[in-house]
Write a protein that holds these residues in place. Structure first.
Motif, mmCIF file in Angstrom:
data_model
loop_
_atom_site.group_PDB
_atom_site.id
_atom_site.type_symbol
_atom_site.label_atom_id
_atom_site.label_comp_id
_atom_site.label_asym_id
_atom_site.label_seq_id
_atom_site.Cartn_x
_atom_site.Cartn_y
_atom_site.Cartn_z
ATOM 1 N N HIS B 90 0.879 -1.177 0.142
ATOM 2 C CA HIS B 90 0.113 -0.002 -0.069
ATOM 3 C C HIS B 90 0.700 1.200 -0.036
ATOM 4 N N GLU B 91 1.639 1.249 0.838
ATOM 5 C CA GLU B 91 3.048 2.119 0.975
ATOM 6 C C GLU B 91 3.371 2.525 -0.254
ATOM 7 N N ASP B 92 4.183 1.599 -1.113
ATOM 8 C CA ASP B 92 4.644 1.748 -2.531
ATOM 9 C C ASP B 92 3.806 2.254 -3.358
ATOM 10 N N LEU B 93 2.348 1.846 -3.377
ATOM 11 C CA LEU B 93 1.479 2.501 -4.326
ATOM 12 C C LEU B 93 1.210 3.925 -4.327
ATOM 13 N N ALA B 94 1.654 4.477 -3.367
ATOM 14 C CA ALA B 94 1.027 5.815 -2.829
ATOM 15 C C ALA B 94 1.295 6.830 -4.056
ATOM 16 N N GLY B 95 2.433 6.832 -4.560
ATOM 17 C CA GLY B 95 2.927 7.594 -5.761
ATOM 18 C C GLY B 95 2.016 7.237 -6.982
ATOM 19 N N LEU B 96 1.725 6.133 -7.222
ATOM 20 C CA LEU B 96 0.918 5.735 -8.209
ATOM 21 C C LEU B 96 -0.421 6.540 -8.223
ATOM 22 N N GLU B 97 -1.026 6.384 -6.821
ATOM 23 C CA GLU B 97 -2.033 6.717 -6.663
ATOM 24 C C GLU B 97 -2.384 8.322 -6.629
ATOM 25 N N VAL B 98 -1.328 8.848 -6.391
ATOM 26 C CA VAL B 98 -1.376 10.414 -6.518
ATOM 27 C C VAL B 98 -1.505 10.555 -7.953
ATOM 28 N N LEU B 99 -0.719 10.177 -8.762
ATOM 29 C CA LEU B 99 -0.893 10.380 -10.289
ATOM 30 C C LEU B 99 -2.530 10.257 -10.820
ATOM 31 N N ARG B 100 -3.064 8.895 -10.271
ATOM 32 C CA ARG B 100 -4.202 8.446 -10.707
ATOM 33 C C ARG B 100 -5.152 9.459 -10.449
ATOM 34 N N SER B 101 -5.209 9.928 -9.031
ATOM 35 C CA SER B 101 -6.353 10.956 -8.582
ATOM 36 C C SER B 101 -6.091 12.468 -9.236
ATOM 37 N N GLU B 102 -4.877 12.882 -9.578
ATOM 38 C CA GLU B 102 -4.481 14.004 -10.290
ATOM 39 C C GLU B 102 -5.278 13.917 -11.883
ATOM 40 N N ILE B 103 -5.112 12.819 -12.549
ATOM 41 C CA ILE B 103 -5.681 12.531 -13.669
ATOM 42 C C ILE B 103 -7.178 12.562 -13.760
ATOM 43 N N ALA B 104 -7.656 11.870 -12.600
ATOM 44 C CA ALA B 104 -9.202 11.887 -12.459
ATOM 45 C C ALA B 104 -9.626 13.219 -12.374
ATOM 46 N N HIS B 105 -9.091 13.962 -11.595
ATOM 47 C CA HIS B 105 -9.327 15.691 -11.378
ATOM 48 C C HIS B 105 -9.194 16.238 -12.629
ATOM 49 N N LEU B 106 -8.081 16.050 -13.350
ATOM 50 C CA LEU B 106 -8.086 16.719 -14.685
ATOM 51 C C LEU B 106 -9.286 16.474 -15.661
ATOM 52 N N TYR B 107 -9.656 15.366 -15.575
ATOM 53 C CA TYR B 107 -10.903 15.107 -16.343
ATOM 54 C C TYR B 107 -12.310 15.723 -15.993
ATOM 55 N N VAL B 108 -12.224 16.108 -14.551
ATOM 56 C CA VAL B 108 -13.400 16.840 -14.005
ATOM 57 C C VAL B 108 -13.151 18.205 -14.659
ATOM 58 N N VAL B 109 -11.654 18.870 -14.565
ATOM 59 C CA VAL B 109 -11.657 20.146 -14.980
ATOM 60 C C VAL B 109 -11.996 20.402 -16.270
ATOM 61 N N LYS B 110 -11.570 19.493 -17.206
ATOM 62 C CA LYS B 110 -11.727 19.431 -18.530
ATOM 63 C C LYS B 110 -13.421 19.564 -18.753
ATOM 64 N N ASP B 111 -14.016 18.820 -18.386
ATOM 65 C CA ASP B 111 -15.475 18.697 -18.363
ATOM 66 C C ASP B 111 -16.181 20.095 -18.280
ATOM 67 N N GLU B 112 -15.592 20.465 -17.132
ATOM 68 C CA GLU B 112 -16.044 21.889 -16.628
ATOM 69 C C GLU B 112 -15.840 22.923 -17.250
ATOM 70 N N GLN B 113 -14.620 22.859 -18.050
ATOM 71 C CA GLN B 113 -14.179 24.052 -18.930
ATOM 72 C C GLN B 113 -14.861 23.943 -20.003
ATOM 73 N N ILE B 114 -15.377 22.705 -20.565
ATOM 74 C CA ILE B 114 -16.058 22.579 -21.851
ATOM 75 C C ILE B 114 -17.294 23.217 -21.586
ATOM 76 N N GLY B 115 -18.016 23.191 -20.408
ATOM 77 C CA GLY B 115 -19.128 23.406 -20.032
ATOM 78 C C GLY B 115 -19.187 24.989 -19.918
ATOM 79 N N ARG B 116 -18.182 25.785 -19.544
ATOM 80 C CA ARG B 116 -18.086 26.908 -19.574
ATOM 81 C C ARG B 116 -17.873 27.503 -20.974
ATOM 82 N N LEU B 117 -17.205 26.972 -21.641
ATOM 83 C CA LEU B 117 -17.034 27.186 -23.205
ATOM 84 C C LEU B 117 -18.375 27.358 -23.767
ATOM 85 N N GLU B 118 -18.972 26.278 -23.595
ATOM 86 C CA GLU B 118 -20.190 25.929 -24.333
ATOM 87 C C GLU B 118 -21.444 26.924 -23.986
ATOM 88 N N GLY B 119 -21.313 27.329 -22.628
ATOM 89 C CA GLY B 119 -22.096 28.229 -22.101
ATOM 90 C C GLY B 119 -22.015 29.681 -22.827
#
Lengths: 220, 229
Positions: B90-119
């Motif tokens: 679990h300890e070793d996987l911490a770095g991989l999980e940080v990357l995963r959650s940042e990517i997941a967050h960026l997908y959310v940001v992208k959708d939000e930004q597309i929503g703003r642009l479309e508005g």
């Protein structure tokens, strides 16, 4: 470092330089070199049509210390900064462009260099900037990528170039007609300019710029 | 007037002129560019994440080709029985999980930004949006440079926007002309029986809609859309 016949331009090992007007300050990513008390800025012929023209071993670019220059298509001022070094404190270069992004750079450059003046306008609409430049200038330089670039040049030379003044037109074949062979485009442009003015030089900017020519005219 | 006075006047005028020239289109164009940046950054991050994650569970990575779906599922980092991966702590996987959650967050940001642009697009250019959708309409305006330039374009130019390389190859050397550029992103073109034909009729309606939007005409987007059926 030796001085070329072209006033204000120096050469060393095949590279060309101008005397830096503002010591220690770069304008783009050019090299600064020191020889004795002087500081020189390297002039990259790949990024400047006039620089490429000088590297064709010409004898004159007709710009002198103290010249007033109208530069159409000044962009962010890469070339204009070297011309600024040449014309010195007594000269003035009016740089015109219609794209806001490079013009923002050129406004900042103009605030640093006391011989540069920015004009945000369309080079083809000669009346619209009449109140922003002197009635007559010594030299007109044009480097625009528009289809009617010859027509723009003719209009400006007729209206703003002094009698006996020089015009340098950089012609980009591919922005005039992509379907025609560059040689054919150059021939047509040359004929169009020749009907109006005396062409005193006409040469290719290869290998620095593909499908580009420089035409130099003298106004009667 | 002496040259120095003229210069000072020119600097003040240039500043005011640049400021006055900026409009909503400049803002839209930056926003589209930003969304395309997010796409390429996400792509790069996900590629690394997959490579890394495949040390743990290659089977899950290969089973889900859609990046954003895979990123959600990959929150599970325990090795399954029979997997080619290895069970890291679990300890070793911490770095991989940080990357995963940042990517997941960026997908959310992208959708939000597309929503703003479309508005934003919906508010400014409702007719063009009704046909092309906000994101595609914004991409078209970006290539044209502004709504004014886009509106002036004939439908035949709109049809091949985004395929400039192929178009100029065609003009220079007589190769086949491109049938569509960015319009291929629209389902009406992409899923059509005859993509070229659909791109042509769609470009025609978009060109009309852009003119209506530019001159602030009434909403006719639904009628234009209906005529494509």
């Amino acid at each position: 470092m030796r001085s070329l016949k072209i006033i204000g331009v120096h050469e060393e090992k095949g590279r060309i330089y101008t005397n830096n007007m503002i010591r220690g300050k770069r304008v783009y990513d050019e090299d600064l070199v020191h020889r004795g008390p002087a500081e020189y800025r390297e002039w990259n012929p790949k990024r400047s049509k006039i620089g490429a023209y000088i590297c064709q071993e010409v004898n004159d670019i007709f710009i002198r210390e103290g010249s007033t220059v109208l530069y159409l298509g000044v962009a962010n001022g890469t070339t204009a900064s070297h011309l600024s070094d040449i014309i010195g404190d007594e000269g003035m270069l009016f740089g015109l462009d219609f794209a806001f992004r490079p013009m923002i750079d050129f406004v900042f450059l103009s605030e640093e260099r006391s011989n540069l003046a920015p004009i945000f306008a369309d080079a083809g609409k000669v009346e619209e900037f009449a109140d922003k430049i002197p009635k007559e200038v010594d030299v007109i330089v044009q480097d625009v990528a528009q289809r009617n670039q010859a027509e723009i040049f003719i209009k400006n030379v007729k209206k703003y170039l002094k009698s006996g003044g020089f015009g340098l037109l950089s012609v980009k074949a591919r922005s005039i007609d992509i379907k025609k062979h560059p040689k054919q485009v150059f021939k047509e442009i040359r004929e169009q300019i020749e009907r109006e003015f005396n062409i005193i030089d006409f040469r290719s900017l290869e290998p620095f710029e593909k499908d580009h020519m420089m035409i130099v005219i003298k106004k009667k | 007037m002496n040259l120095q006075d003229l210069r000072k006047k020119d600097i003040i005028a240039a500043k005011a002129d640049i400021s006055a020239s900026l409009g909503i289109d400049n803002y839209i164009i930056q926003m589209v560019a930003h969304i395309e940046d997010l796409d390429s950054v996400l792509n790069k991050l996900v590629k690394r994440f997959r490579d890394w994650y495949e040390l743990v569970m290659p089977e899950l990575s290969r089973a889900h080709h859609d990046h954003s779906e895979f990123i959600k599922l990959a929150v599970d980092m325990t090795r399954k029985e029979g997997s080619m991966g290895r069970a890291y702590t679990h300890e070793d996987l911490a770095g991989l999980e940080v990357l995963r959650s940042e990517i997941a967050h960026l997908y959310v940001v992208k959708d939000e930004q597309i929503g703003r642009l479309e508005g934003l697009m919906e508010r400014e250019y409702p007719n063009t949006c009704a046909l092309a959708g906000g994101l595609l309409a914004a991409k078209l305006i970006r290539i044209a440079g502004s709504m004014k330039k886009f509106m002036i374009m004939p439908a035949s130019t709109v049809q091949t926007l985004g395929a400039e390389k192929a178009l100029f190859r065609h003009l220079r050397s007589g190769a086949k002309s491109p049938k569509y550029g960015l319009l291929l992103a629209h389902p009406y073109v992409a899923e059509g029986e005859n993509k070229g034909k659909n791109a042509r009729s769609m470009a025609d309606k978009i060109a009309l809609a852009a003119k209506v939007d530019y001159f602030k005409g009434d909403f006719v987007g639904d009628k234009l859309k209906e005529s494509l059926r």
